[in-house]
Design an enzyme around this catalytic site. Structure first.
Site, PDB file in Angstrom:
ATOM      1  N   HIS A   1      18.726  13.080  13.184  1.00 10.15           N
ATOM      2  CA  HIS A   1      19.186  12.250  12.064  1.00 10.15           C
ATOM      3  C   HIS A   1      17.920  11.682  11.417  1.00 10.15           C
ATOM      4  O   HIS A   1      17.061  11.125  12.109  1.00 10.15           O
ATOM      5  CB  HIS A   1      20.096  11.135  12.569  1.00 10.15           C
ATOM      6  CG  HIS A   1      20.278  10.030  11.564  1.00 10.15           C
ATOM      7  ND1 HIS A   1      20.701  10.279  10.276  1.00 10.15           N
ATOM      8  CD2 HIS A   1      20.049   8.691  11.634  1.00 10.15           C
ATOM      9  CE1 HIS A   1      20.741   9.141   9.609  1.00 10.15           C
ATOM     10  NE2 HIS A   1      20.348   8.163  10.404  1.00 10.15           N
TER      11      HIS A   1
ATOM     12  N   LYS B   1       9.456   9.952  15.426  1.00 10.37           N
ATOM     13  CA  LYS B   1       9.359   9.096  16.616  1.00 10.37           C
ATOM     14  C   LYS B   1      10.240   9.637  17.743  1.00 10.37           C
ATOM     15  O   LYS B   1       9.881   9.565  18.912  1.00 10.37           O
ATOM     16  CB  LYS B   1       9.774   7.656  16.279  1.00 10.37           C
ATOM     17  CG  LYS B   1       8.714   6.900  15.494  1.00 10.37           C
ATOM     18  CD  LYS B   1       9.150   5.460  15.282  1.00 10.37           C
ATOM     19  CE  LYS B   1       8.143   4.725  14.421  1.00 10.37           C
ATOM     20  NZ  LYS B   1       8.487   3.324  14.214  1.00 10.37           N
TER      21      LYS B   1
ATOM     22  N   THR C   1      14.083   2.992   2.287  1.00  7.97           N
ATOM     23  CA  THR C   1      14.847   3.996   3.040  1.00  7.97           C
ATOM     24  C   THR C   1      16.239   4.207   2.448  1.00  7.97           C
ATOM     25  O   THR C   1      17.163   4.588   3.152  1.00  7.97           O
ATOM     26  CB  THR C   1      14.953   3.616   4.541  1.00  7.97           C
ATOM     27  OG1 THR C   1      15.762   2.437   4.670  1.00  7.97           O
ATOM     28  CG2 THR C   1      13.603   3.349   5.149  1.00  7.97           C
TER      29      THR C   1
ATOM     30  N   ASN D   1      17.562   8.530   2.658  1.00  8.47           N
ATOM     31  CA  ASN D   1      18.636   8.496   3.648  1.00  8.47           C
ATOM     32  C   ASN D   1      19.969   8.765   2.961  1.00  8.47           C
ATOM     33  O   ASN D   1      20.329   8.070   2.002  1.00  8.47           O
ATOM     34  CB  ASN D   1      18.665   7.121   4.336  1.00  8.47           C
ATOM     35  CG  ASN D   1      19.512   7.123   5.613  1.00  8.47           C
ATOM     36  OD1 ASN D   1      20.135   8.137   5.941  1.00  8.47           O
ATOM     37  ND2 ASN D   1      19.528   6.007   6.317  1.00  8.47           N
TER      38      ASN D   1
ATOM     39  N   SER E   1      24.383   4.254  13.690  1.00  4.20           N
ATOM     40  CA  SER E   1      24.211   2.884  14.148  1.00  4.20           C
ATOM     41  C   SER E   1      25.540   2.318  14.611  1.00  4.20           C
ATOM     42  O   SER E   1      26.611   2.746  14.177  1.00  4.20           O
ATOM     43  CB  SER E   1      23.661   2.024  13.019  1.00  4.20           C
ATOM     44  OG  SER E   1      22.279   2.246  12.882  1.00  4.20           O
TER      45      SER E   1
ATOM     46  N   ASP F   1       0.865  -1.187   0.000  1.00  8.31           N
ATOM     47  CA  ASP F   1       0.000   0.000   0.000  1.00  8.31           C
ATOM     48  C   ASP F   1       0.908   1.245   0.000  1.00  8.31           C
ATOM     49  O   ASP F   1       1.736   1.402   0.911  1.00  8.31           O
ATOM     50  CB  ASP F   1      -0.870  -0.034   1.274  1.00  8.31           C
ATOM     51  CG  ASP F   1      -1.766   1.199   1.399  1.00  8.31           C
ATOM     52  OD1 ASP F   1      -1.615   2.149   0.599  1.00  8.31           O
ATOM     53  OD2 ASP F   1      -2.605   1.205   2.319  1.00  8.31           O
TER      54      ASP F   1
ATOM     55  N   CYS G   1      26.145   6.817  10.562  1.00  8.63           N
ATOM     56  CA  CYS G   1      25.569   8.146  10.303  1.00  8.63           C
ATOM     57  C   CYS G   1      26.067   9.207  11.270  1.00  8.63           C
ATOM     58  O   CYS G   1      25.677  10.373  11.173  1.00  8.63           O
ATOM     59  CB  CYS G   1      24.047   8.077  10.346  1.00  8.63           C
ATOM     60  SG  CYS G   1      23.391   6.985   9.101  1.00  8.63           S
TER      61      CYS G   1
ATOM     62  N   GLU H   1      30.300   6.245   5.066  1.00  8.17           N
ATOM     63  CA  GLU H   1      30.293   4.809   5.345  1.00  8.17           C
ATOM     64  C   GLU H   1      30.138   4.049   4.032  1.00  8.17           C
ATOM     65  O   GLU H   1      29.821   2.861   4.029  1.00  8.17           O
ATOM     66  CB  GLU H   1      29.210   4.449   6.359  1.00  8.17           C
ATOM     67  CG  GLU H   1      27.811   4.841   5.971  1.00  8.17           C
ATOM     68  CD  GLU H   1      26.776   4.428   7.006  1.00  8.17           C
ATOM     69  OE1 GLU H   1      26.593   3.222   7.172  1.00  8.17           O
ATOM     70  OE2 GLU H   1      26.158   5.322   7.620  1.00  8.17           O
TER      71      GLU H   1
ATOM     72  N   SER I   1      16.854  -1.273  15.561  1.00  7.91           N
ATOM     73  CA  SER I   1      17.594  -0.028  15.302  1.00  7.91           C
ATOM     74  C   SER I   1      16.752   1.185  15.702  1.00  7.91           C
ATOM     75  O   SER I   1      17.275   2.174  16.230  1.00  7.91           O
ATOM     76  CB  SER I   1      18.022   0.067  13.831  1.00  7.91           C
ATOM     77  OG  SER I   1      16.928   0.315  12.975  1.00  7.91           O
TER      78      SER I   1
HETATM   79  P1  HMG Z   1       8.933  -2.604   7.931  1.00  5.63           P
HETATM   80  O1  HMG Z   1       9.061  -4.049   8.234  1.00  5.63           O
HETATM   81  O2  HMG Z   1       8.499  -2.233   6.576  1.00  5.63           O
HETATM   82  O3  HMG Z   1       8.024  -1.930   9.064  1.00  5.63           O
HETATM   83  O4  HMG Z   1      10.334  -1.912   8.205  1.00  5.63           O
HETATM   84  P2  HMG Z   1       6.481  -1.901   9.340  1.00  5.63           P
HETATM   85  O5  HMG Z   1       5.762  -2.987   8.618  1.00  5.63           O
HETATM   86  O6  HMG Z   1       6.376  -1.887  10.819  1.00  5.63           O
HETATM   87  O7  HMG Z   1       5.962  -0.521   8.723  1.00  5.63           O
HETATM   88  C1  HMG Z   1       6.575   0.688   8.963  1.00  5.63           C
HETATM   89  C2  HMG Z   1       5.523   1.714   9.428  1.00  5.63           C
HETATM   90  O8  HMG Z   1       4.520   1.875   8.413  1.00  5.63           O
HETATM   91  C3  HMG Z   1       4.773   1.292  10.698  1.00  5.63           C
HETATM   92  O9  HMG Z   1       4.561   2.487  11.446  1.00  5.63           O
HETATM   93  C4  HMG Z   1       3.434   0.810  10.161  1.00  5.63           C
HETATM   94  O10 HMG Z   1       2.354   0.921  11.093  1.00  5.63           O
HETATM   95  C5  HMG Z   1       3.220   1.796   9.014  1.00  5.63           C
HETATM   96  P3  HMG Z   1       5.242   2.651  12.900  1.00  5.63           P
HETATM   97  O11 HMG Z   1       4.711   1.583  13.767  1.00  5.63           O
HETATM   98  O12 HMG Z   1       6.734   2.465  12.683  1.00  5.63           O
HETATM   99  O13 HMG Z   1       4.884   4.031  13.312  1.00  5.63           O
HETATM  100  N1  HMG Z   1       2.273   1.321   7.983  1.00  5.63           N
HETATM  101  C6  HMG Z   1       1.344   2.110   7.407  1.00  5.63           C
HETATM  102  N2  HMG Z   1       1.029   3.409   7.582  1.00  5.63           N
HETATM  103  C7  HMG Z   1       0.026   3.935   6.806  1.00  5.63           C
HETATM  104  N3  HMG Z   1      -0.671   3.201   5.883  1.00  5.63           N
HETATM  105  C8  HMG Z   1      -0.387   1.896   5.682  1.00  5.63           C
HETATM  106  C9  HMG Z   1       0.669   1.300   6.471  1.00  5.63           C
HETATM  107  N4  HMG Z   1       1.202   0.060   6.521  1.00  5.63           N
HETATM  108  C10 HMG Z   1       2.185   0.080   7.456  1.00  5.63           C
HETATM  109  N5  HMG Z   1      -1.061   1.206   4.771  1.00  5.63           N
HETATM  110  C11 HMG Z   1      11.962  -0.295   8.789  1.00  5.63           C
HETATM  111  C12 HMG Z   1      10.505  -0.542   8.463  1.00  5.63           C
HETATM  112  C13 HMG Z   1      12.195   1.177   9.052  1.00  5.63           C
HETATM  113  C14 HMG Z   1      12.331  -1.085  10.045  1.00  5.63           C
HETATM  114  C15 HMG Z   1      12.812  -0.768   7.572  1.00  5.63           C
HETATM  115  O14 HMG Z   1      12.554   0.062   6.485  1.00  5.63           O
HETATM  116  C16 HMG Z   1      14.299  -0.796   7.837  1.00  5.63           C
HETATM  117  O15 HMG Z   1      14.822  -1.796   8.349  1.00  5.63           O
HETATM  118  N6  HMG Z   1      15.057   0.294   7.488  1.00  5.63           N
HETATM  119  C17 HMG Z   1      16.489   0.380   7.663  1.00  5.63           C
HETATM  120  C18 HMG Z   1      16.914   0.604   9.101  1.00  5.63           C
HETATM  121  C19 HMG Z   1      16.626   2.013   9.573  1.00  5.63           C
HETATM  122  O16 HMG Z   1      16.502   2.941   8.819  1.00  5.63           O
HETATM  123  N7  HMG Z   1      16.578   2.203  10.920  1.00  5.63           N
HETATM  124  C20 HMG Z   1      16.341   3.506  11.509  1.00  5.63           C
HETATM  125  C21 HMG Z   1      17.033   3.670  12.859  1.00  5.63           C
HETATM  126  S1  HMG Z   1      18.789   3.335  12.761  1.00  5.63           S
HETATM  127  C22 HMG Z   1      19.442   4.729  11.952  1.00  5.63           C
HETATM  128  O17 HMG Z   1      18.783   5.720  11.827  1.00  5.63           O
HETATM  129  C23 HMG Z   1      20.832   4.622  11.409  1.00  5.63           C
HETATM  130  C24 HMG Z   1      20.916   4.397   9.888  1.00  5.63           C
HETATM  131  O18 HMG Z   1      20.706   5.613   9.215  1.00  5.63           O
HETATM  132  C25 HMG Z   1      22.274   3.772   9.528  1.00  5.63           C
HETATM  133  C26 HMG Z   1      23.540   4.468   9.971  1.00  5.63           C
HETATM  134  O19 HMG Z   1      23.685   4.953  11.085  1.00  5.63           O
HETATM  135  O20 HMG Z   1      24.489   4.433   9.166  1.00  5.63           O
HETATM  136  C27 HMG Z   1      19.870   3.417   9.416  1.00  5.63           C
END
Ligand code: HMG
Length: 405
Positions: free
Chosen positions: A249, A258, A168, A292, A325, A45, A127, A95, A217
């Site tokens: 970030h 969040k 992302t 990102n 991270s 969706d 990051c 990175e 994360s």
């Molecule tokens: P996912 O499995 O797609 O998560 O992974 P989800 O199914 O829980 O959905 C995400 C959100 O969409 C949820 O909201 C759902 O409810 C919502 P939340 O509970 O989070 O508020 N959702 C909807 N909303 C509206 N309409 C809909 C609908 N369906 C679902 N129809 C995840 C998501 C971010 C975990 C994944 O993309 C991922 O693993 N990303 C990479 C890791 C990342 O970015 N982590 C962030 C923190 S770590 C960081 O910031 C460091 C980083 O930049 C690296 C570095 O430091 O170098 C990553």
């Protein structure tokens, strides 16, 4: 009146050793993927991406826009001849490193025509790297009058096709000139930081894509923000009454949201929370289009806020929460300087985003999957961005060496 006094006190406090960001610019490659197209292709969706993740588009880098080329393209427009002479240190934070030995900064030094009279280094800590660079740069200019530091954050976020992290991804670079008596943001010497080994996100040397424990994360990110915020409150550094904006970030805009939401539910007053939320919306305008860019993401948020918010003024105090991270986090503060608006190129930044070409899903997948040769043969690359601000690009490979123009 109280607020005005407080602002002036803050300015005075940093007056004797004022250091911070004097110029700032960003570059992002000239192709993007629309996330509605991606959602349709992945059978998701679209609102999950647009609302749940909070992103609209992501920039996609062709092979000729690697982190070196993007870094040089971000820095080129802001450097005067005097700056080039006065830069005593060049830091490239990334990175997405292109070499295990030679610093990306050395390639960038060459492309930008900087003098040999400088330290050129690369910094890595996910990051957080660029924030380490900024703090190092501020310390350096405080000790070296007349010298400047060019800090460039440059990254390509890759998780892989059809993975949870795919939505992302992104690519881009932010260049910042750090000086004494800066024209944009004076950075306060006191800050809060923490380091804690965590397995939330990593990329082994043999992999071109990152691995993440996505939900974990998010927990670590929010936990480290809350800890640092509480410490800053205890130490009198984060009085919400006198904080005009709080930057995060932004791996995707929902993540920063969040973090900010932890201050709701009575942790700070409703009026302060609403003000920080309004400013937060301006800080994610560019990131929602670019995706990102790892270590540059928080500085893209800074640029987005400064370009798009019309209510901030000189003397306003801003907080910055940097997270990398692995994990290292830092919460620090800065004060906007008189005339800061005149040092920004909001029109140019918008034009850069608008000039990008939309990719079809097959073209995106082909661009994502393309690789440089690794067998020492010669490879010539087509220039992907000759119009929208990219004067530097990777021309190809020969005998395992990158050749830039
Ligand atoms: P996912 O499995 O797609 O998560 O992974 P989800 O199914 O829980 O959905 C995400 C959100 O969409 C949820 O909201 C759902 O409810 C919502 P939340 O509970 O989070 O508020 N959702 C909807 N909303 C509206 N309409 C809909 C609908 N369906 C679902 N129809 C995840 C998501 C971010 C975990 C994944 O993309 C991922 O693993 N990303 C990479 C890791 C990342 O970015 N982590 C962030 C923190 S770590 C960081 O910031 C460091 C980083 O930049 C690296 C570095 O430091 O170098 C990553």
């Amino acid at each position: 009146m109280r607020q005005e006094q407080y602002r002036m006190q803050k300015i005075d406090k940093t007056d004797s050793v004022k250091a911070g960001i004097d110029k700032i610019n960003f570059y992002t490659p000239n192709h993007y993927l629309d996330l509605v197209d991606l959602a349709e292709a992945r059978g998701v969706d679209p609102n999950k991406y647009l609302i749940g993740i909070g992103q609209n588009r992501m920039s996609v880098a062709a092979l000729d826009q690697d982190v070196v080329a993007m870094a040089a393209n971000a820095a080129e427009p802001i450097l005067s001849d005097d700056d080039r002479q006065e830069i005593g240190m060049l830091i490239v934070a990334t990175e997405s490193s292109i070499d295990q030995s030679k610093a990306a900064a050395l390639f960038v030094q060459d492309l930008l025509g900087l003098t040999a009279d400088l330290r050129a280094i690369e910094i890595k800590e996910a990051c957080y790297g660029a924030t380490a660079g900024i703090q190092l740069a501020c310390d350096y200019v405080r000790c070296h009058p007349g010298r400047k530091v060019l800090v460039i954050a440059s990254d390509i976020a890759r998780y892989g096709l059809d993975t949870p992290g795919e939505v992302t991804q992104g690519a881009g670079a932010v260049a910042m000139l750090v000086t004494r008596d800066p024209g944009i943001l004076a950075i306060e010497p006191e800050s809060l930081y923490a380091s804690r080994s965590t397995g939330d996100f990593w990329r082994p040397n043999y992999s071109t894509e990152a691995f993440a424990r996505g939900k974990f994360s998010e927990e670590v990110y929010v936990g480290m923000f809350s800890d640092l915020w509480d410490k800053a409150r205890q130490q009198g550094l984060a009085d919400p009454e006198h904080l005009q904006a709080l930057l995060f970030h932004i791996p995707f805009s929902k993540m920063g949201r969040k973090g900010l939401r932890t201050l709701g539910n009575g942790k700070i007053s409703e009026a302060n929370y609403n003000r920080l939320t309004e400013r937060f919306e301006q800080s994610i305008v560019y990131g929602k289009e670019v995706g990102n860019i790892y270590t540059g993401s928080i500085y893209l948020a800074l640029l987005s806020l400064l370009d798009n918010d019309e209510t901030l003024q000189a003397g306003d105090r801003i907080g910055l929460f940097s997270y990398g991270s692995g994990s290292v986090a830092e919460l620090y503060f800065g004060t906007l300087q008189p005339g800061y608006r005149n040092r920004l190129d909001a029109q140019g930044h918008r034009a850069l985003l608008d000039a990008r070409e939309r990719l079809s899903i097959p073209d995106y997948e082909a661009m994502f999957s393309a690789q440089l040769v690794t067998d020492g043969s010669e490879q010539n690359l087509e220039r992907s961005d000759s119009a929208a601000g990219a004067s530097h690009y990777l021309a190809g490979m020969k005998k395992h060496e990158r050749r830039y123009r």
